[in-house]
Design an enzyme around this catalytic site. Structure first.
Site, PDB file in Angstrom:
ATOM      1  N   GLY A  36      -7.043  -6.272   2.523  1.00 44.82           N
ATOM      2  CA  GLY A  36      -6.745  -7.685   2.258  1.00 44.82           C
ATOM      3  C   GLY A  36      -7.708  -8.350   1.306  1.00 44.82           C
ATOM      4  O   GLY A  36      -7.759  -8.012   0.122  1.00 44.82           O
ATOM      5  N   LYS A  53       0.821  -1.231   0.000  1.00 45.39           N
ATOM      6  CA  LYS A  53       0.000   0.000   0.000  1.00 45.39           C
ATOM      7  C   LYS A  53       0.838   1.257   0.000  1.00 45.39           C
ATOM      8  O   LYS A  53       0.478   2.262  -0.616  1.00 45.39           O
ATOM      9  CB  LYS A  53      -0.966   0.002   1.177  1.00 45.39           C
ATOM     10  CG  LYS A  53      -0.310  -0.098   2.529  1.00 45.39           C
ATOM     11  CD  LYS A  53      -1.299  -0.592   3.569  1.00 45.39           C
ATOM     12  CE  LYS A  53      -0.686  -1.559   4.556  1.00 45.39           C
ATOM     13  NZ  LYS A  53      -0.298  -2.879   4.128  1.00 45.39           N
ATOM     14  N   LYS A  92      -3.863   3.416   3.085  1.00 51.37           N
ATOM     15  CA  LYS A  92      -5.044   2.768   2.507  1.00 51.37           C
ATOM     16  C   LYS A  92      -6.130   3.802   2.207  1.00 51.37           C
ATOM     17  O   LYS A  92      -6.797   3.734   1.169  1.00 51.37           O
ATOM     18  CB  LYS A  92      -5.580   1.714   3.479  1.00 51.37           C
ATOM     19  CG  LYS A  92      -4.627   0.545   3.696  1.00 51.37           C
ATOM     20  CD  LYS A  92      -5.105  -0.333   4.847  1.00 51.37           C
ATOM     21  CE  LYS A  92      -4.185  -1.514   5.071  1.00 51.37           C
ATOM     22  NZ  LYS A  92      -4.489  -2.214   6.343  1.00 51.37           N
ATOM     23  N   VAL A 102      -5.571  -2.655  -0.109  1.00 51.74           N
ATOM     24  CA  VAL A 102      -6.537  -2.140   0.861  1.00 51.74           C
ATOM     25  C   VAL A 102      -7.432  -3.274   1.323  1.00 51.74           C
ATOM     26  O   VAL A 102      -8.030  -3.971   0.513  1.00 51.74           O
ATOM     27  CB  VAL A 102      -7.405  -1.025   0.231  1.00 51.74           C
ATOM     28  CG1 VAL A 102      -8.465  -0.539   1.205  1.00 51.74           C
ATOM     29  CG2 VAL A 102      -6.539   0.135  -0.219  1.00 51.74           C
TER      30      VAL A 102
END
Lengths: 417, 417
Positions: free
Chosen positions: B126, B97, B197, B124
């Protein structure tokens, strides 16, 4: 610029037209036609002056529109329009779940044959982008279950019975007044609407070809306020839950009122919202929630599809995989704990009679719940059963239906979470 | 078949390799290289015999791999590898990220220039397919807010303090033992992880170009069990919440501990799960939830991206829009009600001194909460404030910091839902 011919100018159609204008300059689309039966009474003043208003579908098909947007509702006319549009070399976007659940494979093949795009993201859960999420974002996983709350009408009615203690008929009337239920609400209440959405979800997420009439359905019409009281005693609420489960190569799809734990996200879904939860073998649970119905949220989903269709003219996007699905064995071995509510004229021996039937079908009683102080002539009480099969339960309930102490037919609901 | 060179064989890398083999035949990918520093101690026996194990990145770049998968972590080496791979005509998939939040635009441009695919869906949340959902499924809407729970480590620690009443340090140690926090947890606790994120979400969902260092951050390190007690009195829980809000052309991004109503979906998120909620001008709220971290869920997201990258070789897919973003005015006028917890040596006049400062900064006190029977020498109590700006609050808190009756610095948290 991509020209869009809109067929069906009802709630979603007019919301979509308004959205197209509100977001002018942010998308590559322009409205070229509005088609509706008796179009004169539908005409509005706020569309661009060059929009053609017509009630002739042949005129739409023969026009220079690039994309036909089907929002008619009725499945037969929708099929005519959709297949015609694709054959005439136009892309098609539809929000018609029955059309896709029944004819999705065929229409996708037509779209491929004619190099056109077919978008149907608005068919399931209105504004919630679950189909593309399952198809692309979860492509890496192998999904073993997809389910959740797919019908906003049922959810509105059930939360209303829960919150206001209303009788079913009154909650239904309120839903109709608020525009959340149609004059004939059978498709919503009895599960055909959710079954079509579930079949599409299973197809896109699990690559399983299944028609909606293979989905086991139970109506929510028999749910009463007393069922919520008993459910609350068990720490649960009641929702219309749809589930597709894949086990050992067999798939089981069911739709019906179900008990969900008060702490679960499903019990938090209120009003006309939708929530879909997928379970992957590797990635675990993923959820998608939002507005499942209503003009504007559905119009957003439709516009997203129209934008994809316009992109398709520049990039050859992969179509949502629909025809690649495999036939699968359909199982009715849906396993669950069950909540069964009886209403009886009380007399000695009732529990013993019921227990005999359940034992005879190999089912174990978990507990018996009876609230104090209820009318003995019309007594509601609940038996919860340990995990058993839908088919076992159905046979037992059929046999129980013959007892003369029943005031009304028993209501059985799985306890799903 | 598409050849994949995997660089970085840690938790996610080995989960991905296992997943590739477990789903063999269901995807068009084959693992050709595994690259890691000191690769000899990483070698495992269960990969195919023709996999090349190497610690040389130049060897990977010069190889016949079609896709490079970057899972190294460190941003500088990741940038070298990513830009090198794209220049060498390979597609790139990354779960990094910080790499995307800082160099996303540049890498996307490189990918376009060289006709390659860049996939970063795993950056972002997972396993939660939120980026493609925002970009495609909600393309029809105009998003005005995106936020939620983006960091599983913080969520694990906060739910542990809430459930076990543990001190912060103990909850952190437990998280480290359970593998949910790293040896140096600063990036998680102090919000840099969530800020990266959030910047990516704002970029993809709102088309706003912003670097993560423009995000207002507050650490969760000062949250204690007593804060949960006071939050519960207000019907709330405490979570690390990230929010990007667009208002009148200005964007405000913040990350930090926040009060959320116990009934809200955010308060139901436990352990290392993530939940992202977007708000659209037309479609209302849409939520995406699931496993935000962990080897297998992240591997699912990475595999989904690899499958997209492989499709890219057949169809020229649109890349996740990243470089199309506009610069936007960044505002620190984040408005909210606030919860401010003080710990003081009690004496007369404290409330009056604090009230003076808040009044001086134009802020209204909503209520004062003090639990009975607490130690007067080290007394925690809470003041809730009516809606005010983050900037007003910061000035007031700075001024309050000078009072000698404070035992520790005050902790201010917005009440977001």
């Amino acid at each position: 610029v991509c020209k869009v011919a809109l067929v069906g100018f009802g709630t979603v159609g007019s919301a979509l037209a308004r959205l197209l204008y509100a977001r002018r300059g942010e998308h590559p689309l322009s409205l070229s036609h509005v088609c509706n039966r008796g179009v004169d009474r539908k005409k509005v003043g706020w569309t661009a002056s060059d929009v053609v208003w017509t009630d002739s579908i042949p005129q739409v098909l023969a026009s220079d529109a690039d994309i036909v947007l089907e929002l008619m509702g009725d499945i037969d006319s929708a099929y005519e329009l959709a297949s015609g549009a694709l054959r005439w070399g136009k892309s098609l976007v539809t929000a018609n779940k029955q059309l896709i659940a029944h004819f999705g494979s065929e229409l996708l093949q037509l779209a491929r044959d004619h190099g056109q795009y077919l978008g149907f993201g608005a068919c399931v859960a209105g504004g919630v982008p679950v189909l593309s999420g399952l198809q692309e974002g979860l492509a890496g996983d192998r999904l073993v279950q997809i389910g959740g709350i797919l019908n906003g009408t049922c959810n509105y009615i059930l939360t209303r019975i829960e919150q206001a203690g209303s009788p079913f008929s009154e909650a239904l009337r309120k839903a109709q007044q608020a525009g959340f239920a149609e004059a004939d609400p059978s498709f919503d209440l009895d599960g055909q609407d959710a079954a079509a959405k579930l079949a599409i979800l299973a197809r896109v997420g699990m690559k399983i070809a299944i028609l909606p009439d293979r989905v086991i359905r139970r109506s929510i019409r028999d749910v009463t306020a007393i069922d919520f009281e008993y459910a609350h005693e068990l720490g649960c609420s009641i929702r219309q839950i749809s589930t597709a489960t894949l086990r050992q190569g067999e798939v089981c799809l069911r739709v019906g009122p179900s008990l969900v734990s008060k702490g679960s996200p499903l019990a938090q879904v209120s009003g006309s919202q939708n929530l879909i939860v997928s379970t992957g073998e590797f990635g675990g649970e993923t959820s998608f929630g939002g507005q499942g119905a209503g003009g504007e949220p559905t119009a957003v989903a439709v516009l997203s599809d129209l934008i994809q269709a316009a992109n398709y003219r520049f990039h050859e996007l992969p179509l949502l995989e629909y025809s690649a699905a495999k036939e699968s064995l359909v199982s009715n071995r849906f396993e669950s704990r069950y909540f069964v509510r009886f209403v009886v004229r009380d007399r000695p021996g009732i529990i013993s009679s019921l227990a005999d039937v359940f034992a005879h079908h190999g089912m174990n009683i978990d507990a018996i719940h009876q609230r104090p102080g209820l009318d003995k002539a019309c007594l509601p009480f609940v038996i919860t059963l340990e995990t058993c099969c839908e088919s076992q339960l159905s046979s037992a309930i059929e046999e129980i239906g013959k007892f003369d102490f029943l005031v009304s037919a028993p209501l059985a609901m799985p306890i799903v979470q």
